[in-house]
Design a protein around this motif. Structure first.
Motif, PDB file in Angstrom:
ATOM      1  N   SER A 138       6.106  57.682  24.576  1.00 47.05           N
ATOM      2  CA  SER A 138       6.883  56.452  24.426  1.00 47.05           C
ATOM      3  C   SER A 138       8.127  56.704  23.581  1.00 47.05           C
ATOM      4  O   SER A 138       9.175  56.124  23.821  1.00 47.05           O
ATOM      5  N   ALA A 139       8.016  57.603  22.584  1.00 50.10           N
ATOM      6  CA  ALA A 139       9.166  57.871  21.730  1.00 50.10           C
ATOM      7  C   ALA A 139      10.196  58.755  22.435  1.00 50.10           C
ATOM      8  O   ALA A 139      11.402  58.531  22.325  1.00 50.10           O
ATOM      9  N   LEU A 140       9.708  59.752  23.169  1.00 46.03           N
ATOM     10  CA  LEU A 140      10.640  60.699  23.796  1.00 46.03           C
ATOM     11  C   LEU A 140      11.228  60.158  25.093  1.00 46.03           C
ATOM     12  O   LEU A 140      12.309  60.562  25.508  1.00 46.03           O
ATOM     13  N   GLY A 141      10.513  59.268  25.744  1.00 44.74           N
ATOM     14  CA  GLY A 141      10.973  58.771  27.029  1.00 44.74           C
ATOM     15  C   GLY A 141      10.021  59.207  28.123  1.00 44.74           C
ATOM     16  O   GLY A 141       9.394  60.259  28.042  1.00 44.74           O
ATOM     17  N   LEU A 187       2.619  56.967  33.259  1.00 45.86           N
ATOM     18  CA  LEU A 187       3.646  57.714  32.531  1.00 45.86           C
ATOM     19  C   LEU A 187       3.991  58.988  33.294  1.00 45.86           C
ATOM     20  O   LEU A 187       3.143  59.575  33.950  1.00 45.86           O
ATOM     21  N   LEU A 234      13.390  57.462  18.822  1.00 46.18           N
ATOM     22  CA  LEU A 234      13.625  56.836  20.118  1.00 46.18           C
ATOM     23  C   LEU A 234      14.847  57.431  20.792  1.00 46.18           C
ATOM     24  O   LEU A 234      15.845  57.705  20.132  1.00 46.18           O
ATOM     25  N   PHE A 256      -5.024  62.505  14.592  1.00 47.05           N
ATOM     26  CA  PHE A 256      -4.876  61.456  15.599  1.00 47.05           C
ATOM     27  C   PHE A 256      -5.873  61.682  16.727  1.00 47.05           C
ATOM     28  O   PHE A 256      -6.168  62.821  17.067  1.00 47.05           O
ATOM     29  N   PRO A 257      -6.343  60.588  17.323  1.00 49.27           N
ATOM     30  CA  PRO A 257      -7.005  60.768  18.615  1.00 49.27           C
ATOM     31  C   PRO A 257      -5.940  61.323  19.562  1.00 49.27           C
ATOM     32  O   PRO A 257      -4.879  60.713  19.717  1.00 49.27           O
ATOM     33  N   LEU A 258      -6.174  62.502  20.143  1.00 50.09           N
ATOM     34  CA  LEU A 258      -5.060  63.236  20.759  1.00 50.09           C
ATOM     35  C   LEU A 258      -4.410  62.514  21.936  1.00 50.09           C
ATOM     36  O   LEU A 258      -3.193  62.531  22.081  1.00 50.09           O
ATOM     37  N   PHE A 259      -5.227  61.863  22.768  1.00 47.12           N
ATOM     38  CA  PHE A 259      -4.628  61.182  23.915  1.00 47.12           C
ATOM     39  C   PHE A 259      -3.741  60.018  23.449  1.00 47.12           C
ATOM     40  O   PHE A 259      -2.671  59.770  24.011  1.00 47.12           O
ATOM     41  N   VAL A 260      -4.190  59.372  22.399  1.00 49.84           N
ATOM     42  CA  VAL A 260      -3.415  58.258  21.844  1.00 49.84           C
ATOM     43  C   VAL A 260      -2.090  58.769  21.273  1.00 49.84           C
ATOM     44  O   VAL A 260      -1.027  58.174  21.494  1.00 49.84           O
ATOM     45  N   LEU A 291       8.017  58.932  14.990  1.00 51.97           N
ATOM     46  CA  LEU A 291       7.967  58.497  16.386  1.00 51.97           C
ATOM     47  C   LEU A 291       8.800  57.231  16.575  1.00 51.97           C
ATOM     48  O   LEU A 291       9.495  57.077  17.579  1.00 51.97           O
ATOM     49  N   MET A 325       0.266  59.347  24.028  1.00 54.93           N
ATOM     50  CA  MET A 325       0.919  58.113  24.479  1.00 54.93           C
ATOM     51  C   MET A 325       2.084  57.766  23.564  1.00 54.93           C
ATOM     52  O   MET A 325       3.171  57.384  24.025  1.00 54.93           O
ATOM     53  N   GLY A 326       1.879  57.888  22.263  1.00 54.45           N
ATOM     54  CA  GLY A 326       2.930  57.568  21.297  1.00 54.45           C
ATOM     55  C   GLY A 326       4.141  58.469  21.463  1.00 54.45           C
ATOM     56  O   GLY A 326       5.287  58.010  21.429  1.00 54.45           O
ATOM     57  N   ILE A 327       3.892  59.775  21.661  1.00 55.02           N
ATOM     58  CA  ILE A 327       5.019  60.717  21.775  1.00 55.02           C
ATOM     59  C   ILE A 327       5.798  60.445  23.053  1.00 55.02           C
ATOM     60  O   ILE A 327       7.039  60.424  23.044  1.00 55.02           O
ATOM     61  N   VAL A 372      -0.767  53.242  18.057  1.00 49.61           N
ATOM     62  CA  VAL A 372      -1.059  54.619  17.651  1.00 49.61           C
ATOM     63  C   VAL A 372      -1.550  54.651  16.204  1.00 49.61           C
ATOM     64  O   VAL A 372      -2.559  55.299  15.879  1.00 49.61           O
ATOM     65  N   LEU A 409       3.764  50.286  26.794  1.00 55.02           N
ATOM     66  CA  LEU A 409       4.402  51.552  27.165  1.00 55.02           C
ATOM     67  C   LEU A 409       5.323  51.356  28.361  1.00 55.02           C
ATOM     68  O   LEU A 409       6.469  51.825  28.378  1.00 55.02           O
ATOM     69  N   SER A 429     -12.889  60.778  18.674  1.00 55.81           N
ATOM     70  CA  SER A 429     -11.464  60.954  18.954  1.00 55.81           C
ATOM     71  C   SER A 429     -11.213  60.924  20.463  1.00 55.81           C
ATOM     72  O   SER A 429     -10.311  60.238  20.944  1.00 55.81           O
ATOM     73  N   VAL A 463       3.644  49.972  20.751  1.00 53.15           N
ATOM     74  CA  VAL A 463       2.998  51.270  20.987  1.00 53.15           C
ATOM     75  C   VAL A 463       2.718  51.978  19.666  1.00 53.15           C
ATOM     76  O   VAL A 463       1.626  52.502  19.442  1.00 53.15           O
TER      77      VAL A 463
END
Lengths: 341, 323, 281
Positions: free
Chosen positions: C135-138, C222, A34, C124-128, A30, C131-133, A312, A300, A274, A308
């Motif tokens: 932020s990485a993808l845009g 987002l 970017l 992973f906690p899925l919602f978290v 991740l 958020m990470g994905i 995570v 974010l 979770s 971020v």
């Protein structure tokens, strides 16, 4: 028996290793996936080719991926998650100062949910088709359909605006109170340590609404599982034996049925946690709670990647830890666990 | 002639289940008696109401069950006049029961020692170390080797036969007057079957305890029981002393059952299966619930009331045209 | 076919809740398809003279801080909210079934790899993770769709794997293999149709969660940008007015969101009872 349990616990710990590795790999991907070139981003709009190249080198982005991964691992082992570009502080520090606020809230929510869901599920299972049973089904169906942020706002409207029972949804303490000295970071505990009941009361009041919001969300799956597990156990052969042996209702319910029914509920607890970690982010936004969720949202919006990804990673590790704790608890409660696998 | 004082009298017992798809008339006018020290077999196909009846005697019927008529008199006292609390105290102390599939009939996450102690604690005045001693004594009484070690074992660590011994130890822990054994050896291997049955028999003889043996295995009933009750679709169709019943079955169903039981002295080709299925107990039923399957069916078999005859002393049959 | 229909009717009569969810489902679909024409006002037209008016006959859900009609905005938003989650669920359904069926059918290394992948996502906690994905993808709507698809992928992969695994030795698969079908054909034409019922249940059970998830992401800012009408973002915008008592800005879109999720959850439960009554809890 004792050494068996220790062995099993050790094996659980080992089994967690590949999961942790998977989490680290995903967060690494991740960080590197970017869009665009992070070096260009960090250098700012006025930078020329040369300074971009310098920044790229200083970030280690000119190295190959395996090398970068190795550096990432080394940094992680030193607790270095990089610097937050919006605050300029190390991400690790930022997370560490905010974590207690989030944990205190999440645990409070989980505690409330368990305290309501388990008795509710048990009552529903012991009195099928009664009012409690229907109430339980209603709670279960509505509960999973409520968006947490909606529940939160709804509670604020009712208890703050209409009834005036709750303080304004603005953080952990209203401005007239001063935070207790830092010991655990949990205001409820720290205020008691400091002997300041006024602050304890104030902190508790601030927490009731956000914790209830989380609890309403977590209630449904727990109550559903408790009810189902309890129904299953109550119709089992061994409860019939216990009844035929004339054991008291109390013994049958708590010692025979409940201890068996709690096992699947424990498993559900991991899943619920979770969900709670995710819901916590939304609740923190609604109640302006200064935890790592609010921090992550700001990061974010500001495209503060290191922050971020640190968030995570921290959340995922916390989840792994909780699952480990549940597994270990399971090993202690259920004697059959050693046989499988 | 001495005055008869039976241990258990079941009198005209009727029981039904209210389900979403209708009322299931699971038992109708069931009557029989058991003397002290007597072993009575209850035989019939699955679904004939054997277990339902024993649960009713124990007072552990399903919440959906309703007893619509009749009495159960145990030791001279009607059980239906007892409070829930009193019944609870009688269970395991005066009336005990063991079940089939002993491995699931024990709490999987509690050591067998603790489970035995729970019952001893409940029904005796033993406290502290005495409870443990009594539990160990019971475990050796049912011939469990190395009781000290087994005491700390969980049910999944023991074989089915061992678990059934534990069940027996629990059941006889308070020297009950009546033991109901519901298919106690089904699913166990043949050698273990004999051991468990002998254990039950010895325990009964020592205590002059009445025993109800519920089984679908006529051979087993023949070997261990003094009297046999034949059930079909919630009716008692025939009651007689074991010898009488096998020598001269009067009800067509009993005759068929005996014909369907493998016997060492008989050729397999002679075995006849019983035609037809058990009737749907939710429907409107004829007076004789066997009439649909019966080879000796006559039109007036459908008419109420179902005649109940005593063909000779102690041999009862519920049939219009007994064999 | 008529037997199926009769069974459906029977289930409906026996279970009014499922019937209610069907009605709600068709209502949602209608709003999604025809929403823009049904809305009485332009959802983007501001009218500052009529800002923050409580619900009235002219504006059944009131007006927001810019005087826009909340009712029209809630109705118009249906399409976008459903589109995001339908797209995400379709993606994870396709990818998850393909991966799961392969894992269950081939076993071995394929199974191990796919199992490891799903386990890692579930760690992973899925919602978290979402958020990470993002932020990485845009931060775009498309990426919200991809992200929601990724976090729901394991649910489909697991169900498909279990179903395929239990059928790999089944007679009809064996027959297809012996009559010279390749793995591809077997997976697509013989395995595929057979695992559909449990997958359909999974879809309807998962849909509500996907909607909640996507709305949660837009609630924290987002994906969808203002002034586009979308339930999550409308609740977020209305949130600041709750403390001063203008509840209708946040409550109506929130209630719409809740009804949509409730509808799919009830539908999922009903469908599960219809297809496999044993799974009832």
């Amino acid at each position: 028996m004792k050494s068996d349990s220790l062995f099993l616990i050790g094996r659980r710990l080992l089994q967690a290793a590949p999961v942790v590795m998977g989490i680290i790999v995903v967060t690494f991907i991740l960080t590197r996936a970017l869009p665009g070139d992070p070096a260009v981003f960090f250098a700012g709009p006025a930078a020329d080719e040369k300074s971009i190249a310098e920044i790229r080198a200083s970030l280690g982005l000119d190295k190959s991926w395996p090398e970068q991964f190795w550096v990432y691992l080394q940094n992680l082992s030193r607790g270095d998650l990089g610097k937050s570009i919006s605050t300029g502080q190390p991400v690790m520090e930022e997370l560490a100062t905010r974590l207690p606020a989030s944990l205190e809230l999440t645990l409070m929510g989980l505690f409330l949910a368990v305290a309501i869901a388990i008795p509710l599920g048990m009552l529903a299972a012991t009195r099928p088709n009664s009012l409690v049973d229907h109430l339980c089904r209603l709670v279960v169906t509505i509960g999973v359909s409520l968006p947490t942020f909606f529940t939160g706002l709804f509670l604020v409207y009712i208890f703050y605006f209409l009834l005036g029972l709750s303080p304004a949804p603005l953080g952990r303490l209203s401005i007239i109170h001063i935070a207790p000295d830092h010991v655990t970071g949990f205001y409820l505990i720290d205020s008691l340590i400091a002997g300041d009941f006024e602050v304890f009361r104030a902190a508790l009041y601030q927490m009731i609404l956000p914790a209830s919001t989380l609890a309403i969300f977590a209630l449904a799956p727990l109550a559903r599982m408790t009810r189902a597990a309890m129904l299953g156990v109550l119709s089992s052969d061994f409860v019939r034996t216990a009844r035929a042996s004339g054991l008291s209702r109390k013994t049958i319910l708590w010692v025979y049925a409940f201890q068996n029914a709690i096992l699947p509920v424990l498993t559900t607890l991991g899943m619920v946690f979770s969900f709670l970690l995710g819901a916590n982010v939304l609740v923190e936004k609604v109640f302006a709670w200064p935890g790592i969720g609010s921090f992550a949202i700001e990061a974010l919006i500001a495209s503060d990647y290191a922050a971020v990804q640190g968030f995570v990673l921290a959340m995922a590790l916390m989840y792994v830890l909780l699952n480990l704790a549940i597994d270990i608890l399971y090993t202690v409660v259920d004697p059959r666990i050693g046989l499988e696998g | 002639m001495e005055s008869r004082n039976p241990l258990l009298v079941v009198e005209e017992l009727s029981l039904e289940f209210r389900t979403r798809t209708g009322v299931v008339k699971a038992l109708e006018n069931v009557s029989f008696e058991i003397e002290k020290g007597q072993t009575v077999g209850v035989v019939g196909e699955s679904g004939s109401g054997k277990s339902v009846m024993s649960y009713a005697i124990m007072g552990i019927s399903d919440p959906a069950a309703r007893i619509t008529s009749g009495r159960i008199v145990f030791g001279g006292i009607s059980l239906f006049e007892k409070s829930r609390q009193q019944l609870q105290e009688m269970r395991g102390r005066e009336l005990s029961m063991i079940f089939q599939s002993p491995r699931t009939a024990l709490n999987p996450i509690r050591t067998i020692g603790r489970q035995l102690e729970d019952v001893i604690y409940r029904h005796s005045s033993f406290r502290g170390r005495q409870i443990r001693e009594r539990a160990l004594e019971l475990l050796s009484r049912v011939h469990i080797p190395d009781p000290e070690k087994r005491y700390r074992a969980y049910p999944f660590e023991l074989s089915g036969g061992m678990c059934q011994r534990v069940m027996i130890a629990i059941a006889i822990s308070s020297n009950p007057w009546l033991l109901i054994a519901d298919e106690p050896v089904t699913g166990l291997d043949v050698t273990t079957q004999a051991v468990i049955m002998d254990l039950i028999k010895d325990a009964a003889r020592e205590r002059n305890m009445g025993t109800i043996l519920i089984t679908h295995d006529l051979g087993l009933a023949a070997e261990y029981c003094d009297r046999i009750i034949v059930m079909h679709s919630g009716h008692v169709v025939e009651v007689a002393d074991t010898e009488h019943l096998f020598m001269r079955p009067r009800h067509p169903y009993t005759a068929k059952l005996i014909g369907a039981t493998p016997n060492a002295s008989r050729d397999l080709a002679e075995l006849s299966a019983i035609p037809g299925n058990l009737p749907d107990l939710r429907a409107e039923l004829p007076a004789c619930r066997y009439s649909e399957r019966c080879e000796h069916f006559a039109q007036d078999c459908l008419e109420s009331p179902l005649p109940r005859l005593e063909t000779e002393t102690g041999h009862h049959v519920a049939c219009r045209y007994p064999l | 076919m008529s037997a199926h229909f009769r069974h459906l009717l029977y289930v409906m009569r026996e279970n009014p809740v499922t019937f209610f969810s069907f009605v709600l489902f068709f209502l949602l679909m209608a709003l999604g398809l025809f929403g823009p024409w049904l809305a009485p006002y332009d959802p983007l037209a501001s009218d500052t003279a009529n800002a923050l008016r409580p619900p009235s006959w002219a504006h059944p859900f009131g007006t927001d801080n810019l005087g826009r009609d909340v009712f029209s905005r809630v109705i118009t938003a249906t399409r976008l909210d459903l589109a995001i989650s339908v797209a995400a669920v379709s993606l994870s359904f396709v990818a998850g079934s393909a991966a799961g069926v392969c894992a269950g059918y081939f076993g071995g290394v394929t199974d191990k790899l796919i199992g490891r992948l799903t386990d890692t996502i579930m760690a992973f906690p899925l919602f978290v993770l979402a958020m990470g994905i993002v932020s990485a993808l845009g931060n775009t709507i498309e990426n919200i769709v991809y992200t929601t698809a990724v976090i729901n992928f394991p649910f489909y992969a697991r169900v498909a794997r279990a179903e395929a695994n239990s059928r790999r030795e089944a007679g009809f698969v064996e027959a297809a293999r012996l009559s010279g079908n390749g793995h591809g054909r077997i997976l697509l034409f013989h395995m595929g149709p057979n695992i559909m019922p449990p997958m359909m249940v999974q879809i309807s059970l998962n849909m509500g969660y996907a909607i909640l998830n996507a709305a949660g992401l837009s609630f924290i800012g987002l994906g969808v940008r203002p002034p586009t009408p979308e339930w999550g973002i409308m609740v977020a915008e209305g949130a600041k007015f709750i403390v001063s008592g203008e509840w209708w800005l946040a409550i109506f879109p929130g209630a719409a969101l809740m009804l949509a999720v409730l509808c799919f959850n009830l539908l999922g439960d009903g469908l599960r009872d219809l297809i496999d009554p044993r799974m009832r809890t």
